[in-house]
Write an enzyme that holds these catalytic residues in place. Structure first.
Site, mmCIF file in Angstrom:
data_model
loop_
_atom_site.group_PDB
_atom_site.id
_atom_site.type_symbol
_atom_site.label_atom_id
_atom_site.label_comp_id
_atom_site.label_asym_id
_atom_site.label_seq_id
_atom_site.Cartn_x
_atom_site.Cartn_y
_atom_site.Cartn_z
ATOM 1 N N LYS A 1 -26.421 2.407 -32.477
ATOM 2 C CA LYS A 1 -25.449 2.360 -31.383
ATOM 3 C C LYS A 1 -25.916 3.251 -30.245
ATOM 4 O O LYS A 1 -26.723 4.170 -30.474
ATOM 5 C CB LYS A 1 -24.058 2.775 -31.884
ATOM 6 C CG LYS A 1 -23.954 4.189 -32.478
ATOM 7 C CD LYS A 1 -22.580 4.424 -33.073
ATOM 8 C CE LYS A 1 -22.430 5.860 -33.521
ATOM 9 N NZ LYS A 1 -21.143 6.116 -34.184
ATOM 10 N N HIS A 2 -25.502 2.927 -29.003
ATOM 11 C CA HIS A 2 -24.553 1.901 -28.585
ATOM 12 C C HIS A 2 -25.304 0.966 -27.641
ATOM 13 O O HIS A 2 -25.651 1.382 -26.522
ATOM 14 C CB HIS A 2 -23.364 2.512 -27.865
ATOM 15 C CG HIS A 2 -22.672 3.619 -28.619
ATOM 16 N ND1 HIS A 2 -23.169 4.910 -28.677
ATOM 17 C CD2 HIS A 2 -21.527 3.621 -29.357
ATOM 18 C CE1 HIS A 2 -22.341 5.664 -29.403
ATOM 19 N NE2 HIS A 2 -21.327 4.908 -29.836
ATOM 20 N N HIS B 1 -14.066 5.404 -24.158
ATOM 21 C CA HIS B 1 -12.771 5.549 -24.827
ATOM 22 C C HIS B 1 -11.644 5.619 -23.799
ATOM 23 O O HIS B 1 -10.529 5.185 -24.066
ATOM 24 C CB HIS B 1 -12.730 6.822 -25.678
ATOM 25 C CG HIS B 1 -13.586 6.782 -26.901
ATOM 26 N ND1 HIS B 1 -14.925 7.083 -26.873
ATOM 27 C CD2 HIS B 1 -13.283 6.470 -28.185
ATOM 28 C CE1 HIS B 1 -15.419 6.965 -28.096
ATOM 29 N NE2 HIS B 1 -14.449 6.595 -28.903
ATOM 30 N N ASP C 1 -17.991 -2.154 -30.567
ATOM 31 C CA ASP C 1 -17.314 -0.870 -30.603
ATOM 32 C C ASP C 1 -15.813 -1.184 -30.624
ATOM 33 O O ASP C 1 -15.393 -2.342 -30.498
ATOM 34 C CB ASP C 1 -17.696 -0.021 -29.396
ATOM 35 C CG ASP C 1 -17.560 1.479 -29.655
ATOM 36 O OD1 ASP C 1 -16.856 1.853 -30.614
ATOM 37 O OD2 ASP C 1 -18.155 2.269 -28.894
#
Length: 371
Positions: free
Chosen positions: A208-209, A221, A291
């Site tokens: 990731k990512h 986020h 994600d």
């Protein structure tokens, strides 16, 4: 003469129909469930009976574990102690109608769900290992983590991070010490040692990512994250290196927007980034997992049905709903309803669901060979 030609035409049509392959059957609830991973509240299965029902009915293919519940600001989530966690994962696996993916973020350093305060061993961060730059030390550290995960009944670690430490002030990568290095070759070397240790213990990894989060200045986020001006093609080098060396685990997408790759959609929802770049150009044929689709970079800008449709059309195999940015106890039902509707209205062909199921089966089969 016309009658003869008509008869020949009918015979040819009959022969053509008889040799055509059967149409793909509509996906079952179990088929759709394989593509869904969710987070939940509870330190035992008895605390979350709805989850038990979903497991028994094959409506989810995986779960993700946390030590902290963000929406309620509570330290009570899924993990209290080694004994409790081992009992929880055994109950989850025994209840599931098919082998269950049980996932965790156990990178080392700041991003560890299994903390010393809960009775687990401390492990160094990727940045610490990268500064030491001793591949053997990275391997030994990863072995400790892998042994712990195996003992706890966890079979998927969302690691290693292969983002480059391009922006040391990056609040979610460099600022947390999650990158091995700014140098792509160094990152690939240490990632390979981590993968080796995990695979030897029967733990699936997830790079990731993708296609790179290390140059960002903001956190997906929290909101929309644009890396169009900071992203460099060298951020693909660790992926290309590991894929060329036969990487067989997962790759997790990033919710970053990068107009160099797609002028409309962030990576998780981008067909040109996932199917075009990752699969066609880099040659990755394995499982792609999103994600967390409840993160604000996606959830604040796309309706749930739109995000699911675009992710599946992009080539994502497993849709992750961590239930830890917001908590939605009905997320499993909502996702099943949406995917069924997308199939019924032709937005997602049944073959697309079958394709992801085959990739997941291949991954689970490969992992079983190492257990």
């Amino acid at each position: 003469m016309k009658h003869t030609l008509f008869v020949l035409f009918c015979l040819l049509m009959t022969a053509s129909c008889s040799t055509a392959g059967p149409a793909t059957a509509p996906p079952t609830e179990h088929d759709i469930g394989r593509l869904l991973m969710v987070g939940f509240r509870g330190t035992s299965l008895e605390e979350c009976p709805d989850l038990g029902d979903h497991l028994e009915n094959g409506r989810i293919g995986g779960v993700i574990l946390f030590d902290y519940d963000v929406p309620s600001h509570s330290t009570r989530r899924n993990i209290e102690s080694p004994q409790q966690l081992a009992q929880l994962t055994a109950a989850l696996q025994n209840t599931a109608s098919h082998p269950l993916l049980i996932a965790i973020d156990q990178e080392g350093g700041a991003v560890c769900r299994l903390k010393p305060s809960r009775g687990f061993r401390q492990t160094p961060s990727a940045a610490e290992l990268g500064r030491l730059n001793d591949p053997d030390s990275t391997y030994r550290s990863a072995c400790v983590t892998a042994e712990t995960l195996r003992a706890m009944g966890i079979n998927l670690n969302f690691a290693p991070v292969v983002d480059l430490d391009i922006n040391p002030d990056n609040p979610v990568i460099g600022g947390l010490g999650r990158s091995f290095s700014h140098d792509p070759d160094t990152v690939a070397v240490h990632a390979r040692q981590t993968i080796r240790a995990m695979e030897e213990a029967g733990i699936i990894t997830a790079l990731k990512h993708f296609p790179g989060h290390g140059s960002s200045a903001t956190d997906t986020h929290k909101d929309f994250t644009d890396i169009s001006g900071s992203w460099k093609k060298t951020e693909l080098t660790p992926y290309a290196n590991l894929i060329d060396h036969g990487y067989r685990g997962m790759i997790m997408t990033a919710h970053v927007y990068n107009s160099q790759l797609d002028r409309q959609y962030p990576a998780t929802l981008s067909h040109s980034t996932i199917s075009g770049l990752l699969r066609d150009s880099l040659g990755f044929g394995g499982v792609v997992i999103s994600d967390d689709l409840q993160m604000n970079a996606v959830a604040s800008h796309y309706e749930l049905e739109t995000a699911i449709r675009l992710a599946l059309q992009a080539g994502v195999d497993i849709l992750l709903f961590a239930n830890n940015s917001t908590y939605d106890p009905e997320i499993v039902d909502k996702v099943h309803t949406i995917i069924r509707r997308l199939i019924d209205n032709g937005s997602i062909p049944p073959e697309r669901i079958e394709q992801s199921a085959r990739r997941i089966d291949a991954l689970m089969g490969h992992n079983a060979e190492h257990q």
